[in-house]
Structures are given as structure tokens and as C-alpha cells.
Scaffold this active site. Structure first.
Site, PDB file in Angstrom:
ATOM      1  N   ASP A 296       4.720   6.900  -3.606  1.00 45.42           N
ATOM      2  CA  ASP A 296       3.489   6.166  -3.294  1.00 45.42           C
ATOM      3  C   ASP A 296       2.269   6.827  -3.949  1.00 45.42           C
ATOM      4  O   ASP A 296       2.381   7.853  -4.622  1.00 45.42           O
ATOM      5  CB  ASP A 296       3.347   6.106  -1.761  1.00 45.42           C
TER       6      ASP A 296
ATOM      7  N   GLU B 128       2.500   2.229  -7.135  1.00 49.77           N
ATOM      8  CA  GLU B 128       1.130   2.552  -7.528  1.00 49.77           C
ATOM      9  C   GLU B 128       0.235   1.321  -7.403  1.00 49.77           C
ATOM     10  O   GLU B 128      -0.939   1.377  -7.755  1.00 49.77           O
ATOM     11  CB  GLU B 128       1.205   3.142  -8.948  1.00 49.77           C
ATOM     12  N   TRP B 129       0.818   0.242  -6.869  1.00 53.14           N
ATOM     13  CA  TRP B 129       0.103  -0.998  -6.525  1.00 53.14           C
ATOM     14  C   TRP B 129      -0.468  -1.743  -7.738  1.00 53.14           C
ATOM     15  O   TRP B 129      -1.321  -2.629  -7.585  1.00 53.14           O
ATOM     16  CB  TRP B 129      -1.014  -0.731  -5.507  1.00 53.14           C
ATOM     17  N   GLY B 130      -0.055  -1.347  -8.928  1.00 58.45           N
ATOM     18  CA  GLY B 130      -0.509  -2.061 -10.119  1.00 58.45           C
ATOM     19  C   GLY B 130      -1.874  -1.637 -10.628  1.00 58.45           C
ATOM     20  O   GLY B 130      -2.360  -2.175 -11.628  1.00 58.45           O
TER      21      GLY B 130
ATOM     22  N   ASP C  58      -0.129  -4.221  -0.779  1.00 55.65           N
ATOM     23  CA  ASP C  58       0.964  -4.523   0.158  1.00 55.65           C
ATOM     24  C   ASP C  58       1.077  -6.007   0.489  1.00 55.65           C
ATOM     25  O   ASP C  58       0.079  -6.717   0.578  1.00 55.65           O
ATOM     26  CB  ASP C  58       0.752  -3.748   1.463  1.00 55.65           C
TER      27      ASP C  58
HETATM   28  C1  GLA Z   1       1.613   2.039   1.155  1.00 53.94           C
HETATM   29  C2  GLA Z   1       2.756   1.294   0.453  1.00 53.94           C
HETATM   30  C3  GLA Z   1       3.608   0.599   1.507  1.00 53.94           C
HETATM   31  C4  GLA Z   1       4.151   1.613   2.492  1.00 53.94           C
HETATM   32  C5  GLA Z   1       3.013   2.411   3.127  1.00 53.94           C
HETATM   33  C6  GLA Z   1       3.516   3.590   3.937  1.00 53.94           C
HETATM   34  O1  GLA Z   1       0.732   1.150   1.758  1.00 53.94           O
HETATM   35  O2  GLA Z   1       2.264   0.385  -0.467  1.00 53.94           O
HETATM   36  O3  GLA Z   1       4.666  -0.116   0.901  1.00 53.94           O
HETATM   37  O4  GLA Z   1       5.047   2.482   1.840  1.00 53.94           O
HETATM   38  O5  GLA Z   1       2.124   2.930   2.129  1.00 53.94           O
HETATM   39  O6  GLA Z   1       2.483   4.323   4.513  1.00 53.94           O
END
Ligand code: GLA
Length: 414
Positions: free
Chosen positions: A157, A190-192, A212
Site C-alpha cells: 500500500d 498506489e491508487w493510480g 478505494d
Molecule cells: C488502503 C487500500 C485498501 C486497504 C486499506 C487498508 O485504503 O487502498 O484497499 O488495503 O488501505 O488500510
């Protein structure tokens, strides 16, 4: 001459490096040959957040075997955030002793004894998103620990990473995993933000493309400093990314919310089908121990899974979208195609699809369905009664219920 000299010099350097063995050489590339089709499994986060413990994880492994998911192709049991205890005096990480009293090695042995694989979670920063110890500064030590435990999949993450650059940070963990010597799937979470699709192909096996997922079909959840996205919002954010996906390297639009209660059965179907169409990892996020019949039918639909796991590994694409009715296509092995009608609206929609008039062309792989000249048999993959008798010679007529899909597999007629 100059060129020749520089070539000889480089050659000399690499021979010296080889002569020294690879002790000082870092290999910043992922393990090859893994995740050749989108990974399938389960992850604790969507349903349980920080509430994880070893009994629950064992029960999920048992359930994956007994409910038919393992037979359908699911392999990974992935523990997300909050399994962590503290680091010891030497810096080695230990699981939370109350939640995981038998330790991770014993848990991995258990999951392996069921013919499944165990995944774990860490973070490139100082702390995970849930405030547990992150791997920053401990990458090689943590990779060694995971290898000793027998971990098969790492979701890594991006919280608390001030001052770090994503590409470098993920290369560091991949080098550490390589050094540790146990082949494992690396999920770049890394969410892009830093476009991991542009640098992730040799670093990890999948990369999150967005923030998310939120457990709704069509909504945005505003958390103040960050937003979470409904199924349709996440789907829209995949636009322009399909060229980066392929065997061993996938766009990851986040884990499934199928069976988590907020979506209707039709929405669950649509969510699962679209994730299959865009070659997304199929990581279930529900309680596998208490699945309804409908949820089981969605998660184990063999024909939809075959679309997801097709060996070409081509991410599908949107052909058109008018009035909330979208048509999606995915080229499959042996000249087959998957075609999906997605109704995003709140009223049922009638379709009368005249194949010969439709242009379905994959401009990246230069594949043409050529409906005007090729005849295909049609199998409606959500309709158990459909025996696949009709062909694309005749128009396809159907009702697509609101927030639902009609999904077809077309096979070239011999
Ligand atoms: C981030 C990630 C999620 C999850 C949470 C855990 O938000 O994007 O998928 O793993 O952390 O805290």
C-alpha cells in the site's frame, strides 16, 4: 572507435560483476511467470477491515474449498491491513500475538494444506493505512520474513509515504522480494496516483488504478480528505488503460463487493461480469462462510470466469454507450468474443442487436469481430436454459433489466 571502446568497457564491467557473483547486484524486476491470468482469490478488507484473526482466515480457506470457489479457480487467501504486531529489537516484524497466536508460518502451512495460497499486506511508508508498522527502511528484512513464512502474494500500500517516489519505492520492495528468493505476486496498491501502468509492468503483477471501491453500484462516498468510488465510477476510471494490461501485468480496479449486501443480485452480476470483461483481478471481498445461493452463483459462474481467465489476457473495451446502455467487448482465444450489454439506467431496456450492422474492432490488437462476414453461435452466460442454439445471423433480442447485464459468449461457427 569510440563506440567500440565504450562497448568493451561496459563488457568488462559486466564480466567483473558476474565474476563477483550477484551479491551486490539488485534485481528490480518482479518474478516472471506468475499471474498469467488475472489473479483470483479473497481479501479480508472490504468486509472485515481491521477485524482479522487466524481462525477467521482458516475458516475462509475452508469455505473457499467447500463452496466450490477453489474448484472454480480461486487460489489466494489474502490478509489485508492490521495483522501486524510490533517489530522486535532487531527490526523483524511479528504478527499480532492475540489475533495470530500460532504465527504466520503455521497459518501459511494450513492454507497451503488446502491447496490454496496465502497473501499478506504491507505498506511502502512508515505506517500502513491502518496505522500498523510499514515496511519503509525494513524492505529487505520484511521480504525475508515473508519468504520464511511461506507467503505467496503481497499487497503493498501507499499510505504515509512522504518524500518517497512511487516507482523507486515499489522497485525497492520488488528487489527485496527477489533477494528473499520466494516467488510471489506483487500487488502495487498506489491508487493510480503516479500512473503505475506506465512503470509497473516489470515491477509488479497488478496495480490499483483508482482509490478505494465503495460498496454501492453508482455513487461516490466523500470521506472529506479522500473519496471512495462506486462500481460504475470505478469502471469509468479504467478508460484509456487497456493497452497496459496483459498476461502477468494487470490493471486493478480494486476488490469485489459482490455479496456484501449493498448491491442487488443484478448489480452483483453486473459488477462481476464487468470485472471479468476488463481482465481485473477477481478478489472476492465478502464473508465466504455465509454466502447466499445467489452470491455463490455469481462468484462461481464458470463461463464468466472463463471470460476473465482467457489466455490471451486482453482487457475488454466499451464499444458504445447511449442512454445508459453500454456495449462492451472482449476478444477471446480462438477467435471467440465476449459481448456484454450493461444497463446503467433505472428502467429495463429492450435490445434488438443486428450483428451485421455493428462494428466491433479492437484497435490495439487489430482484431475485428467482422459480424457482417463471420457467423458465431451465441451463449448467454447468465441464462442456464440457453443451450447456445442461436447464431449472429439473426438479430439478438433481449431485455436488459435496470442495473444489470446480459452477457454473451460468441464462438466462431465452423
Ligand atoms: C488502503 C487500500 C485498501 C486497504 C486499506 C487498508 O485504503 O487502498 O484497499 O488495503 O488501505 O488500510
Amino acid at each position: 572507435m569510440k563506440k567500440l571502446l565504450s562497448y568493451l568497457f561496459t563488457l568488462g564491467l559486466s564480466i567483473t560483476a558476474m565474476a563477483q557473483g550477484d551479491n551486490y547486484v539488485q534485481d528490480y524486476t518482479k518474478y516472471q511467470g506468475l499471474a498469467l491470468t488475472p489473479p483470483m482469490g479473497w481479501n479480508s478488507w472490504n468486509k472485515f477491515a481491521c477485524n482479522v484473526d487466524e481462525n477467521m482466515i482458516k475458516q475462509m480457506a475452508d469455505a473457499m474449498v467447500s463452496n466450490g470457489m477453489k474448484a472454480a479457480g480461486y487460489t489466494y487467501i489474502n490478509i489485508d491491513d492490521c495483522w501486524h504486531g510490533d517489530r522486535d529489537a532487531k527490526g523483524f516484524i511479528h504478527p499480532d500475538a492475540t489475533r495470530f497466536p500460532s504465527g504466520m508460518k503455521a497459518l501459511a502451512d494450513y492454507v497451503h494444506s488446502k491447496g490454496l495460497k496465502l497473501g499478506i499486506y504491507s505498506d511502502a511508508g512508515s505506517q500502513t493505512c491502518g496505522g500498523r508498522p510499514g515496511s519503509r527502511g525494513y524492505e529487505f528484512q520484511d521480504a525475508l520474513t515473508y519468504a520464511e513464512w511461506g507467503i505467496d502474494y503481497l499487497k503493498y500500500d501507499w499510505c504515509n509515504t512522504e518524500g518517497l517516489k512511487a516507482e523507486g519505492a515499489y522497485k525497492t520492495i520488488t528487489a527485496a522480494l527477489k533477494k528473499a528468493g520466494r516467488p510471489l505476486v506483487l500487488s502495487i496498491c498506489e491508487w493510480g496516483t503516479d500512473k503505475p501502468w506506465e512503470w509497473g509492468q516489470n515491477v509488479g503483477h497488478l496495480w490499483r488504478t483508482t482509490g478505494d471501491i465503495y460498496n454501492c453500484f453508482d455513487c461516490i462516498k466523500d470521506h472529506g480528505t479522500w473519496k471512495a468510488w462506486g462500481v460504475m465510477q470505478i469502471l469509468d476510471k479504467q478508460e484509456g488503460l487497456r493497452q497496459y494490461a496483459g498476461p502477468g501485468h494487470w490493471n486493478d480496479p480494486d476488490m469485489l463487493e459482490v455479496g456484501n449486501g449493498a448491491l442487488t443480485p443484478g448489480e452483483d452480476r453486473a459488477h462481476f461480469t464487468l470485472w471479468a470483461m476488463i481482465a481485473a483481478p477477481l478478489i472476492a471481498g465478502n464473508d465466504l462462510r455465509s454466502m447466499s445461493k445467489e452470491t455463490t452463483e455469481v462468484l462461481t459462474n464458470k463461463e464468466v470466469i472463463a471470460i476473465s481467465q482467457d489466455k490471451l489476457g486482453i482487457q475488454g473495451f466499451k464499444v458504445s454507450g447511449e442512454d445508459g446502455l453500454e456495449i462492451w467487448a472482449k476478444p477471446l482465444d480462438k477467435g471467440d468474443w465476449a459481448i456484454v450489454f450493461l444497463n446503467r439506467g433505472t428502467l429495463s431496456k429492450k435490445i434488438n442487436f443486428e450483428w451485421a450492422k455493428q462494428k466491433v474492432y479492437d484497435d490495439i490488437n487489430k482484431l475485428d469481430a467482422a459480424f457482417a462476414t463471420t457467423n458465431y453461435t451465441i451463449k448467454n452466460v447468465w441464462d442456464k436454459k440457453d443451450k447456445g442454439a442461436s447464431t449472429t445471423k439473426k438479430a439478438f433480442v433481449a431485455d436488459v433489466p435496470a442495473h444489470d447485464v446480459v452477457a454473451l459468449r460468441l464462438t466462431k461457427k465452423k
